[in-house]
Design a protein around this motif. Structure first.
Motif, short mmCIF file in Angstrom:
data_model
loop_
_atom_site.label_atom_id
_atom_site.label_comp_id
_atom_site.label_asym_id
_atom_site.label_seq_id
_atom_site.Cartn_x
_atom_site.Cartn_y
_atom_site.Cartn_z
N UNK A 199 39.78 48.90 38.14
CA UNK A 199 38.76 48.63 37.13
C UNK A 199 38.78 47.18 36.67
N UNK A 200 39.96 46.56 36.66
CA UNK A 200 40.05 45.13 36.32
C UNK A 200 39.49 44.28 37.45
N UNK A 201 39.72 44.70 38.67
CA UNK A 201 39.16 43.99 39.82
C UNK A 201 37.64 43.99 39.76
N UNK A 202 37.05 45.13 39.37
CA UNK A 202 35.59 45.21 39.29
C UNK A 202 35.05 44.17 38.30
N UNK A 203 35.68 44.07 37.12
CA UNK A 203 35.23 43.10 36.12
C UNK A 203 35.41 41.67 36.60
N UNK A 204 36.54 41.37 37.23
CA UNK A 204 36.80 40.01 37.71
C UNK A 204 35.82 39.60 38.81
N UNK A 205 35.61 40.50 39.76
CA UNK A 205 34.70 40.18 40.87
C UNK A 205 33.27 40.03 40.36
#
Length: 213
Positions: A199-205
């Motif tokens: 879920x953090x990867x989604x926000x960062x990307x």
């Protein structure tokens, strides 16, 4: 032969990959054996009961029913999972919106993938189904998708389940950024290897590509 070479020369990661590719040879042996032709009546009734769920979720009729039953029977003989699990995958295909002509390929590749990775059958089926929906260029090419995920899992410290979890989270933004499915899988392996939560990867990307745009 591939199984033995991987075991002798490269070790466990390559062995997993060899096992994934082994199913084509197993399929030829299974079709030749036609083991189900001599199944007892009681087992045949159980097979039909389990296949009924496949018909229900995929709304099959006519000759397509018999053809899919034959294809699933071959898969059950050629992969290290049983008939009930094969029909569970095919039933999930209907729930995930997999097209009728892709059900057999979806089932076979999910079965191989679940047998050689850390994912359960349900998790593998759901992951393949969602990536097929989210990534434009997957388009039913489940063997290529599974092979790509497994290859990244072998060459990184991320597990296949972690790669799929990240990939399903960043797939939509990957499409907007015009990344291929291979790009998304590779990027997901890199992100998962760093220990970043999906879920953090989604926000960062999302923020990263939004700034580029």
């Amino acid at each position: 032969r591939a199984y033995g070479q991987a075991l002798d020369t490269v070790g466990r990661p390559a062995l997993r990959y060899a096992l994934y590719d082994l199913s084509n040879n197993l399929r030829r042996v299974a079709i030749a054996s036609a083991a189900l032709a001599v199944a007892p009546v009681g087992i045949g009734i159980q097979y039909e009961r389990e296949f009924a769920n496949v018909q229900r979720t995929n709304e099959l009729t006519g000759e397509s029913i018999d053809e899919l039953r034959r294809q699933l029977r071959d898969i059950a003989q050629a992969t290290p999972i049983n008939w009930a699990e094969v029909t569970d995958i095919a039933a999930l295909a209907g729930q995930l919106g997999i097209a009728e002509d892709l059900i057999a390929g979806f089932t076979e590749n999910v079965a191989k993938f679940a047998a050689t990775t850390d994912l359960t059958i349900d998790a593998a089926a759901t992951g393949f189904g969602r990536l097929n929906q989210l990534l434009d260029d997957v388009d039913g090419q489940f063997e290529e998708l599974g092979s790509a995920i497994l290859a990244v899992g072998v060459d990184s410290v991320a597990t296949e389940s972690q790669i799929i979890n990240v990939a399903t989270n960043i797939a939509s933004m990957g499409n907007l950024a015009q990344l291929s499915s291979a790009d998304v899988v590779g990027l997901s392996g890199a992100i998962a290897s760093l220990g970043i939560r999906p879920e953090l990867a989604r926000g960062n990307i999302t923020r990263f590509f939004s700034r580029i745009n």
